[in-house]
Design an enzyme around this catalytic site. Sequence first.
Site, PDB file in Angstrom:
ATOM      1  N   ARG A   1       0.840  -1.191   0.000  1.00 26.68           N
ATOM      2  CA  ARG A   1       0.000   0.000   0.000  1.00 26.68           C
ATOM      3  C   ARG A   1       0.879   1.246   0.000  1.00 26.68           C
ATOM      4  NH1 ARG A   1      -1.797   0.720   4.349  1.00 26.68           N
ATOM      5  NH2 ARG A   1      -1.244  -1.128   5.546  1.00 26.68           N
TER       6      ARG A   1
ATOM      7  N   TYR B   1      -1.516  -3.555  -6.750  1.00 24.22           N
ATOM      8  CA  TYR B   1      -1.367  -4.222  -5.450  1.00 24.22           C
ATOM      9  C   TYR B   1      -2.689  -4.266  -4.677  1.00 24.22           C
ATOM     10  CZ  TYR B   1      -0.403  -5.109  -0.621  1.00 24.22           C
ATOM     11  OH  TYR B   1      -0.474  -5.642   0.639  1.00 24.22           O
TER      12      TYR B   1
ATOM     13  N   GLY C   1      -4.250  -3.880  -1.610  1.00 26.27           N
ATOM     14  CA  GLY C   1      -4.895  -2.811  -0.859  1.00 26.27           C
ATOM     15  C   GLY C   1      -5.173  -1.570  -1.692  1.00 26.27           C
TER      16      GLY C   1
ATOM     17  N   HIS D   1     -10.805  -2.438  11.348  1.00 28.67           N
ATOM     18  CA  HIS D   1      -9.707  -3.282  10.867  1.00 28.67           C
ATOM     19  C   HIS D   1      -9.504  -4.424  11.872  1.00 28.67           C
ATOM     20  CE1 HIS D   1      -5.231  -3.334   9.362  1.00 28.67           C
ATOM     21  NE2 HIS D   1      -5.986  -4.173   8.690  1.00 28.67           N
TER      22      HIS D   1
ATOM     23  N   SER E   1      -1.584  -3.836  10.208  1.00 25.22           N
ATOM     24  CA  SER E   1      -1.267  -4.742   9.096  1.00 25.22           C
ATOM     25  C   SER E   1      -0.024  -5.562   9.403  1.00 25.22           C
ATOM     26  CB  SER E   1      -1.004  -3.912   7.833  1.00 25.22           C
ATOM     27  OG  SER E   1      -2.061  -3.023   7.632  1.00 25.22           O
ATOM     28  N   ALA E   2      -0.062  -6.822   8.997  1.00 25.49           N
ATOM     29  CA  ALA E   2       1.079  -7.727   9.149  1.00 25.49           C
ATOM     30  C   ALA E   2       1.515  -7.908  10.615  1.00 25.49           C
ATOM     31  CB  ALA E   2       2.253  -7.277   8.271  1.00 25.49           C
TER      32      ALA E   2
ATOM     33  N   THR F   1      -4.358 -12.772  10.741  1.00 24.34           N
ATOM     34  CA  THR F   1      -4.754 -14.011  10.071  1.00 24.34           C
ATOM     35  C   THR F   1      -4.415 -15.212  10.964  1.00 24.34           C
ATOM     36  OG1 THR F   1      -4.338 -12.906   7.979  1.00 24.34           O
ATOM     37  CG2 THR F   1      -4.565 -15.304   7.899  1.00 24.34           C
TER      38      THR F   1
ATOM     39  N   ASP G   1      -9.596  -9.778   8.733  1.00 17.08           N
ATOM     40  CA  ASP G   1      -9.066  -8.427   8.488  1.00 17.08           C
ATOM     41  C   ASP G   1     -10.057  -7.301   8.782  1.00 17.08           C
ATOM     42  OD1 ASP G   1      -6.856  -6.836   7.591  1.00 17.08           O
ATOM     43  OD2 ASP G   1      -7.886  -6.483   5.706  1.00 17.08           O
TER      44      ASP G   1
ATOM     45  N   ASN H   1       6.257  -8.748   1.930  1.00 20.06           N
ATOM     46  CA  ASN H   1       4.804  -8.505   1.885  1.00 20.06           C
ATOM     47  C   ASN H   1       4.144  -9.364   0.789  1.00 20.06           C
ATOM     48  OD1 ASN H   1       2.400  -7.209   2.760  1.00 20.06           O
ATOM     49  ND2 ASN H   1       2.513  -5.748   1.063  1.00 20.06           N
TER      50      ASN H   1
ATOM     51  N   ARG I   1       1.879 -12.260  -0.757  1.00 25.41           N
ATOM     52  CA  ARG I   1       0.516 -12.523  -0.283  1.00 25.41           C
ATOM     53  C   ARG I   1      -0.096 -13.777  -0.899  1.00 25.41           C
ATOM     54  NH1 ARG I   1      -1.942  -8.610   3.331  1.00 25.41           N
ATOM     55  NH2 ARG I   1      -0.360  -7.016   3.551  1.00 25.41           N
TER      56      ARG I   1
ATOM     57  N   ASN J   1      -1.528 -18.309  22.155  1.00 25.67           N
ATOM     58  CA  ASN J   1      -2.320 -17.097  22.398  1.00 25.67           C
ATOM     59  C   ASN J   1      -3.726 -17.435  22.887  1.00 25.67           C
ATOM     60  OD1 ASN J   1      -0.192 -15.467  21.687  1.00 25.67           O
ATOM     61  ND2 ASN J   1      -0.787 -15.350  19.527  1.00 25.67           N
TER      62      ASN J   1
HETATM   63  C1  OXD Z   1      -3.251  -4.628   5.155  1.00 20.92           C
HETATM   64  C2  OXD Z   1      -3.885  -5.794   4.520  1.00 20.92           C
HETATM   65  O1  OXD Z   1      -2.326  -4.039   4.585  1.00 20.92           O
HETATM   66  O2  OXD Z   1      -4.788  -6.367   5.157  1.00 20.92           O
HETATM   67  O3  OXD Z   1      -3.672  -4.260   6.258  1.00 20.92           O
HETATM   68  O4  OXD Z   1      -3.542  -6.149   3.383  1.00 20.92           O
HETATM   69 MN    MN Z   2      -5.353  -5.376   6.961  1.00 23.15          MN
END
Ligand code: OXD
Ligand code: MN
Length: 583
Positions: free
Chosen positions: A70, A198, A200, A227, A249-250, A254, A276, A363, A365, A492
């Site tokens: 992004r 890309y 996003g 988010h 993000s990251a 997930t 997400d 990054n 995906r 977790n």
């Molecule tokens: C982010 C994504 O960048 O979910 O947050 O791709």
């Molecule tokens: Mn995200």
Amino acid sequence: MTSKLAALKQWVQDVAARTEPAAIHWCTGTDDEYQALVSGMLADGTLTSLNQDSYPNCYLHLSDPNDVARVEHLTYVCTSNKDDAGPNNNWIAPAEGHDKVDALFESAMRGRTMYVIPYCMGPIDSPHSRCGVEITDSPYVVVNMKLMTRMGTAALERIEREGTFVKGLHSTGDLDPERRLIMHFPEELSIKSIGSGYGGNALLGKKCHALRIASYQGRTEGWLAEHMLIVGVESPTGETHYICCALPSACGKTNLAMLIPPASQPGWKIWTLGDDIAWLHVDDDGQLRAINPESGYFGVVPGTNQKTNKNAFDMITHDTIFTNVAQTSDREPWWEGKKVGEPSIDWQGRPYDPANGPAAHPNSRFTVSATNNPSYSSLAEAAEGVPITAIVFGGRRKELAPLVYQSRDWKNGVLVGAGVASETTAANVGEVGVVRRDPMAMKPFCGYNFADYWAHWLSFDKRSTKLPKIFHINWFRQDDEGRFLWPGFGENLRVLRWIIDRCEGRVDAIETPIGFLPTADGIDTRDLAISQEALEALTTIDIAQWREEMASIGEYLELYGNRLPDALREEQQRVTEELAKAS
Ligand code: OXD
Ligand code: MN
């Protein structure tokens, strides 16, 4: 096409007149259409076929090396009044914004096919879902949208019934970062994005619609676009609690959404609703409920392995589009942390050479339908969504933030969310590892002034008397040698269990100026290889450091000037005073 779709048809014609495509394709969302697009992209090299024996229906797309994340510095929110976008957004006046971006769209689709993608964010028959139409010249975007949204005829039928939709115009343009812009016009419910393919920036249903435009719309209509992952935690006795968790993000959303309970936690089950984005509304009984507007995952690949996330590892062995991973010599996808195989070709299509850096882009995906996930929840399509027990905020912090703490009440929880800070990651172009404020993990995604957004959050207190409890987590604390203090991943679950126990009033906690922390035996650490020292560091706070942190949060909040809600300012002052009194 009926008159109810006249506005859509007119817009498609206007876009075609400006962008001059060679053909127009209205997407129906069928599997045959998907396969035909994949075949076309295999033929022209946009996609490469991966090993079809071990990775059936898996394909690889390699982006332009300048287009892998992004671009927050090129992302704008164009409201009539600059203050409505706020200090958290780049802003240009709408008319100027349109002029600037429209100039880039002139003839941009010449020689290409223009795809018209009707899509629905959220279950197709949910009153809480919202539709959009993305026009794009990228078949890669179409196939990703097919996996990520409810796309095609059913969405078009809903648009025809409702007559409203978010307009998203996208072209990859010439991929020149100098001619790249991601523009949002929330007052018009429209998006214009050019110069990037890309995720996003280009899959407009995701960040642009489901977060920036939807957050704006949610404020006007009384709901929240966040988010956040949505996860169901089922106990051995069959009781399921749903939790929404916002992480930048990251930072592992997930992984948390599809966590696998470790052997030490027999009988526990995890159900994934979303990884997400969550849209939250208060139902007629005052219960906060969530739907996931998406129907697929666009997840970070590196680090995914049998141990860290077996569900994800398994679900991406078929029917998956990979972007910017490396390949082994037998054309299997490969990434750092995969733990099996060796890279042969890197993410730029070159023979792998460690001197060129990582084999897969950090990054890189996967795009995959949510139904591939072994822990996919049977309630993922529920029109009313799922009831939320707890809201969890978090960040990536080497120091300061404890493993988990609970806010005192809703107002304090909003302050906890507003104060979130995290180290930057490769999901955005720019420096990685720098701590910045990322309130509610929404810094890149809130489509309006954060001050008004916090006021909207605070207003939920008046909408319901049974709101979820709000928590903060940090899986990323390190010791002086840079080793993680908490094992993370499946473990977790122990923290999620504490959170649920707190919500159910089943466990005591220690009151501190920043909120409630676990007692020494609050978190189940049976069979966990963790030292007493590490556990203590994770579950206590350093008052002196927190005084500085709260002062820094105060300075950050003051950037929002007189739009900052008094209640939030007062809460920050209250905590500051509590910290001053504490020893
Ligand atoms: C982010 C994504 O960048 O979910 O947050 O791709
Ligand atoms: Mn995200």
